[in-house]
Write a protein that holds these residues in place. Sequence first.
Motif, short mmCIF file in Angstrom:
data_model
loop_
_atom_site.label_atom_id
_atom_site.label_comp_id
_atom_site.label_asym_id
_atom_site.label_seq_id
_atom_site.Cartn_x
_atom_site.Cartn_y
_atom_site.Cartn_z
N LEU A 36 115.95 60.89 67.45
CA LEU A 36 114.66 60.30 67.12
C LEU A 36 114.01 59.72 68.37
CD1 LEU A 36 115.81 58.39 63.91
CD2 LEU A 36 114.61 60.58 64.01
N PRO A 77 110.14 55.91 64.26
CA PRO A 77 110.98 56.97 64.82
C PRO A 77 110.55 58.34 64.29
CG PRO A 77 112.19 55.71 63.17
CD PRO A 77 110.86 55.06 63.33
N VAL A 78 110.47 59.30 65.20
CA VAL A 78 109.98 60.65 64.88
C VAL A 78 111.01 61.68 65.33
CG1 VAL A 78 108.13 62.31 65.39
CG2 VAL A 78 107.58 59.89 65.11
N ARG A 79 111.16 62.71 64.51
CA ARG A 79 112.01 63.86 64.84
C ARG A 79 111.08 64.99 65.29
NH1 ARG A 79 117.26 64.43 63.31
NH2 ARG A 79 116.93 62.68 61.91
N ASN A 97 109.02 62.92 60.03
CA ASN A 97 109.53 61.56 59.83
C ASN A 97 111.02 61.53 60.19
OD1 ASN A 97 110.68 62.84 57.61
ND2 ASN A 97 109.90 61.38 56.12
N ALA A 98 111.60 60.34 60.21
CA ALA A 98 112.98 60.16 60.68
C ALA A 98 114.00 60.95 59.87
CB ALA A 98 113.34 58.68 60.67
N THR A 99 113.73 61.15 58.59
CA THR A 99 114.68 61.87 57.74
C THR A 99 114.39 63.37 57.66
OG1 THR A 99 113.35 61.33 55.80
CG2 THR A 99 115.19 59.84 56.33
#
Length: 123
Positions: A36, A77-79, A97-99
Amino acid sequence: MTRDGLAEMLGEQTTACGPARAALIADGSFIVWDGLVPADRLAHTYRTRLRITQKRGQPTLALAATVDILTHAAEEPVRIGRIDAADMSWTFMLFLNATATAALACTGVARSEPPAEPATQAK
């Protein structure tokens, strides 16, 4: 991350999401990286890329809109992911998004020549 799952996430977040989805469905290669990165750090990086592509006259899709989205996401947090069109004419960067369950933004850049190594297909 599956091809179908990623395609479902690409809606109308930016004007590049539709072409990115089309490239993915047309057998483009894709990858979503582990890890992330804070959105504001990505905003800084892609703001610089925006200036460089504008200076070169390189075609882009939704790069300014993506910078705005990342700026407003602040420290979220970014993917990061990438789609390369099968004919290597465009590369799309995805910001999830993080997930990795929703796309926040997507931008595309026209390639003047194929990259040394295309993205590998993620499973």
